[in-house]
Structure formats: structure tokens, C-alpha cells
Design an enzyme around this catalytic site. Structure first.
Site, short mmCIF file in Angstrom:
data_model
loop_
_atom_site.label_atom_id
_atom_site.label_comp_id
_atom_site.label_asym_id
_atom_site.label_seq_id
_atom_site.Cartn_x
_atom_site.Cartn_y
_atom_site.Cartn_z
CE LYS A 1 -4.11 -1.86 2.23
NZ LYS A 1 -4.92 -1.76 3.44
CG HIS B 1 -0.12 7.55 4.56
ND1 HIS B 1 0.03 8.06 5.82
CD2 HIS B 1 -0.71 6.35 4.69
CE1 HIS B 1 -0.48 7.21 6.68
NE2 HIS B 1 -0.93 6.16 6.03
CG HIS C 1 3.08 4.99 6.86
ND1 HIS C 1 2.27 4.83 5.76
CD2 HIS C 1 2.55 4.19 7.82
CE1 HIS C 1 1.30 3.97 6.04
NE2 HIS C 1 1.45 3.57 7.28
#
Ligand code: ARG
Length: 592
Positions: free
Chosen positions: A185, A188, A191
Site C-alpha cells: 500500500k 503516506h 508513515h
């Protein structure tokens, strides 16, 4: 940028942090399980606390109280741009026997005045005055400069952390879980924030002598892997998986998500994940490759950030253990079944299900929170930590609250020693290529922008490795932009603001040397609330002061002794700056 807004000061805006400090100490003491207060070792870094000591010893005679109690009530006065107030303050409220709460303000003022009148200046203290509820002490300037510089140069990278402020703080084992991206995934900005904040907290704890385990808890399990597995069988490429796993897996994931609209693909994905849960060897081996290659690439990217982990854990580790957790919940009578067959834990006080948490799907499989329960228990068994910190954005606050509540209900008292350090959202982070998908995009973007800035700046010198320098300086820009405010605040991201080469200017030169010795209190404050901004403000202030000093205190062309003394000043400032930056996760550069 307004200097006054960036200088270190207590959150409530008052300038007498002593009661707060006494309070913090009480808290630190209450939580203590190991180690103990060592008054005799307090002054192992003699010079740093000799001022507080010296003030305390005179006060001790006048007030007939032990100096140890008084040292705690004496704190450094935050810097004021407008005028010099004092160097240290004694808060009357914090030494009043009946506590501060029932002392009237006028009364405190009067007591401060009376006490100030009974004290005398000496070789250390050159001025004593009374403020609102405080007695203020100004230290002999020459002695102050000399002592502070000697201390900074002597303690080097341990300057500040050796302070007596930390001597009663017990050494602890801390587990810090941060970064924790999800495989396949998007990585972003949340993170990224988790990564730099967690790294800061870990650095700070290590610097203060705590034993730290850094854990990256990957999102490496769940239905998305069913989809990814099927997707890889359809669109995957082994070469690409090896050479750029993060990018390739993400592409496959996007592609299969488009295809997953149809029922057949959905069913295939479900089957794939079921086989994973049933430990089918072939299925697991493909999943393991996704995971291993991704971690390999992550390690390389984290290295660019100067971040490392002691353990790459993940949700996948806790499949079976979460079944044990469900069993435990059942045995303790905490697991309730809904009519739909899902398992829930009642978290309400009145046991009326006004608040609950779902821990089991109707097919008996675990959820995000169930795996977190298993992980927490496992980490306690493995590390017997004193404190465990989770760093994620604030949208997960509820999740962690529930997690800690359930652990408590299960009888784990250590749940109280778990902490969720949450942070706000960042809006508007885009790269020239568009939306941020990978951590590497951000790093490349900041590096290239910084390189460009460096190339166009007249002041840039010939440097050996401009790319590496640009990366370090660019990262410093990102980290400082992120750490300026409280972690919980949201902020609007701006490349331009982050990369500005000039902040504000101008503070009084005469404060320069005095600023340095407050570093321990700044560290102490950050160590209490885990907010990096105290250190950031301090370093920025120090940089401004150093810049002024640089202009007005030339080394070149001065008489040898004067030049020597001035060099000492800059060396000390650089040393403190380097220590502070390293804590924040910034690698200091020597040319730019
Ligand atoms: N992987 C999760 C996410 O990206 C974060 C994990 C946080 N840690 C935890 N123990 N739940 O949202």
C-alpha cells in the site's frame, strides 16, 4: 518568524517553571520501579549544577531546609529578547510547606520579597531580586561564561544528559514501535511522520541512558494479500519484484483492485488468503517473498533517513497468537457474541455495551486490534519492558485506547505503561510528480530541491559531495518543519517554507553564553512530554545567537587569548547544536 514565539518556554507562558518541574519530578518518582534517587551523585557534572547548588546552599541556611529539596525548586529562566530578567529562579510556591494551591498570590509575593532581602550576593550570585512569587538570581557573568563553556567542552556529546535533572529519573527498558507501513500500500506522509517522530523518541531515550528496542510493525497480513497474490499471478513480474519491490507490488495492487470489481477475482482473492491462513506452503512462500523484498528495500531507504530498527515485526506474526488471545478473553468471560456472530468486548463502565470493541469476525478470524493485543503481550514476555510507545497519527487514538482498556480488563496492569504518541495530519505534501506514494519520492524531492537551492545560492562553497549534503540539509529542513509545533497539531506542508535558508535574526549578544546551560532543562522537558519542539526552538535560538556572535565576536585578527576564548564559544555552540540535531534524527554537515 518571531523570535519570542520560538524561544523555549513553558506551555502556559509563565516564566517560573519551578512548580511545574517539582510536579514533573513527583510524577517521575511515582512511576519509578527501578533505580532510585542518588543525591550524592547529583553533582557528578559539577559545573552544570554548581550554580543551582550554590544558590541552594545559601537558601538552605536561611530557610533551614535540605539543599536537595531546594535544588529542585530552582530553575533556569527562559530567555527574554527584551530584557535580562535573571538566570535562575526559585519559586516560592514550590517550597511552601502547604503546597502551592492554598497560597494567595499577594502572600507569595510578600514571601518572595522577604526572602530576597535575607539573601546576600556572593562570588557566584551577582544580583538577587524578587519577582511575582519568585526570587531571581543573576550569576556573575564571567563565571557563568567560563563554567558553561568548560562544561560543554568537557562533556561533549553527553552535555545536558549528564545534568542533575536526570539523576532521579530511573533507567528503563523502552519498546518503541514506529513507522509501520503496510506492504503493497501507499507509504503516506503519516508513515513518514511516525518514522521521524519515533526515531526522535528512541534517540532521546537512548541518550538518556534507557534501553531501547525499535520495532517496525508492518501491515503484512490481511485480505489485501489475497488480492495481491492473485494480482501477482496475473500481472506480476519476478524481475521487477526483485529490483523494485515496493513500486512493483503497489502497481500490481492498483491493477488488481481495478479488476477485483468482478466476483470471480474476489473469490480467487478470498481463496488465496484462506490458503495463507491455512499455511499452504506455496502460497506462503510467495507472500514471504513480497515481505522480504519489501523489507530489504525499506532498510535501504530508512538508511537514507538515518533510521534503523531492531525488529521487523508485523501483523502476520500474530495470527495464531491472536487465537490464543480470543481464547483468553473467552476464559475470562470478557468475550461476548453478537447476534451476527462477531466477538466483542464490553468496554463500558456500566457494562451496558455503550462502548465496545470488536475483536473477532463471525468466521472466527482475528482483527487488527486482536493482533495488537497478541503483539503487546508477546512483547512484554520477550522484553519485559517498563514502557511501550506506539507512534501513529491521531486517527488511531480510539484504537489504542481500546487496546489498552482490553489489556487492563485482561488483568495486565502494565497496560498503564503503554502510551500512544499521536500526531496530527499534514496537508498538501505533493512532489513534482504528483501525489506521494513512496517514501523515496519524498527523499528524492527534498534532495533535488535542496540541490537546486544550493546551486543558486551565492554563499554556497565548493563542496565535495553536494548530493549527500543536499540530502542531509534537506532532511533537516523536513524534520524541523515537522517538529516546530506540537506533534498533535495538523499543519500545511510547504516545500518553500521548509527549505527557506533564513529564519529571523537578532538577539542580544550578551545572552549568548548564558543560553547554553539551559540545554538540560530543554532535554528534560522533551523527555517528559516526548515533544521534540522544545529542542527545536532551543537549537534555532542558539543558531540565531551564534550568528550574531559570529558577526560581532571575530576570531581572526583578535589578540591570541581573546581569539582562543571566542573559538571556545563557537566550538561549544557547535557541539550542542550537533548533539541536539542528532537527537532529532539530523546528520550535521560540515560544508554547505
Ligand atoms: N500499519 C498501520 C497503518 O499503516 C499502523 C500500525 C500501527 N501500530 C500498531 N501496533 N497498530 O495504519
Amino acid at each position: 518568524m518571531d523570535y519570542s514565539s520560538s524561544r523555549p518556554r513553558p506551555e502556559n507562558g509563565t516564566i517560573h517553571p519551578a512548580p511545574g518541574r517539582a510536579e514533573r519530578r513527583r510524577k517521575a518518582g511515582r512511576g519509578r520501579r527501578k533505580g532510585r534517587s542518588r543525591p550524592s551523585e547529583w553533582c557528578h557534572s559539577m559545573a552544570a549544577c554548581s550554580f543551582r547548588r550554590s544558590i541552594a546552599s545559601q537558601l538552605s541556611k536561611v530557610l533551614d531546609l535540605p539543599p536537595e529539596n531546594l535544588i529542585k525548586a530552582i530553575s533556569a529562566v527562559p530567555v527574554s529578547k527584551k530584557r535580562h530578567v535573571a538566570d535562575f529562579q526559585l519559586s516560592i510556591a514550590s517550597i511552601a510547606e502547604d503546597g502551592s494551591s492554598n497560597c494567595l498570590t499577594e502572600n507569595l509575593q510578600l514571601q518572595a520579597q522577604k526572602l530576597a532581602e535575607r539573601l546576600k550576593c556572593d562570588a557566584v550570585v551577582s544580583e538577587i531580586s524578587a519577582g511575582p512569587g519568585t526570587v531571581n538570581f543573576t550569576i556573575n557573568r564571567e563565571l557563568l561564561a567560563k563554567t558553561v563553556l568548560q562544561q560543554v567542552l568537557k562533556d561533549g556529546s553527553e552535555y545536558g544528559v549528564k545534568s542533575e535533572l536526570f539523576s532521579t529519573v530511573p533507567r528503563q527498558k523502552a519498546v518503541i514501535e514506529f513507522s509501520s507501513p503496510n506492504i503493497a500500500k501507499k507509504f503516506h506522509i503519516g508513515h513518514l511522520r511516525s518514522t521521524i517522530i519515533g526515531n526522535f523518541i528512541a534517540n532521546l531515550k537512548v541518550a538518556l541512558g534507557h534501553e531501547v528496542t525499535r520495532i517496525n510493525y508492518l501491515g503484512d497480513w490481511g485480505m489485501q494479500f489475497g488480492l495481491l497474490g492473485v494480482g501477482f499471478q496475473l500481472f506480476g513480474n519476478r524481475e521487477k519484484l526483485k529490483s523494485s519491490p515496493l513500486q512493483h507490488l503497489f502497481e500490481v495492487y492498483v491493477e488488481i483492485n481495478k479488476a477485483a470489481e468482478d466476483e470471480d477475482t474476489k473469490k480467487l482473492a478470498k481463496d488465496f488468503f484462506r490458503r495463507m491462513e491455512e499455511h499452504d506452503e506455496q502460497t506462503l512462500s510467495l507472500w514471504k517473498q513480497f515481505r522480504d523484498f519489501s523489507i530489504e528495500e525499506y532498510i535501504r531507504i530508512y538508511e537514507r533517513l538515518g533510521v534503523h530498527f531492531d525488529e521487523y515485526s508485523g501483523e502476520s506474526f500474530y495470527q495464531e497468537k491472536s487465537q490464543e488471545v480470543l481464547k483468553m478473553l473467552e476464559d475470562k468471560g470478557l468475550l461476548q457474541k453478537t447476534t451476527k456472530g462477531t466477538g466483542i468486548v464490553d468496554l463500558s463502565e456500566k457494562k451496558d455495551l455503550s462502548s465496545f470493541s470488536t475483536v473477532m469476525r463471525s468466521d472466527g478470524t482475528s482483527l487488527y486490534i486482536t493482533r495488537d493485543l497478541a503483539a503487546a503481550i508477546d512483547r512484554m514476555n520477550k522484553y519485559s519492558w517498563d514502557t511501550m510507545i506506539y507512534v501513529t497519527d491521531k486517527s488511531q487514538s480510539n484504537h489504542f485506547q481500546h487496546l489498552f482498556q482490553i489489556l487492563k480488563l485482561m488483568g495486565y496492569d502494565w497496560a498503564e505503561r503503554c502510551q500512544h504518541v499521536s500526531f496530527g495530519l499534514v496537508q498538501g505534501m505533493k512532489t513534482r510528480r504528483g501525489e506521494v506514494i513512496f517514501l523515496e519520492d519524498v527523499l528524492n524531492e527534498v534532495r533535488s530541491r535542496m540541490l537546486q537551492n544550493m546551486a543558486s545560492a551565492k554563499t554556497t562553497k565548493e563542496i565535495e559531495d553536494p548530493v549527500e549534503t543536499a540530502e542531509k540539509v534537506g532532511l533537516a529542513a523536513l524534520i524541523i518543519q515537522d517538529f516546530r509545533g506540537l506533534l498533535s497539531s495538523d499543519y500545511q506542508f510547504s516545500w518553500d517554507r521548509a527549505l527557506q535558508s533564513r529564519g529571523d535574526t537578532g538577539v542580544f549578544l550578551q545572552y549568548t553564553h548564558a543560553r547554553l546551560h539551559r540545554y538540560d532543562e530543554v532535554l528534560y522537558r522533551s523527555s517528559q512530554d516526548l515533544q521534540p519542539k522544545h529542542i527545536v526552538s532551543y537549537l534555532l535560538t542558539l543558531s540565531h545567537l551564534a550568528a550574531v556572535a559570529h558577526k560581532t565576536l571575530p576570531v581572526k585578527g583578535s589578540a591570541p587569548q581573546l581569539a582562543q576564548a571566542r573559538l571556545c564559544l563557537f566550538q561549544a555552540a557547535r557541539s550542542v547544536l550537533a548533539n541536539g540535531m542528532k537527537l532529532l534524527g539530523i546528520t550535521p554537515v560540515t560544508q554547505m
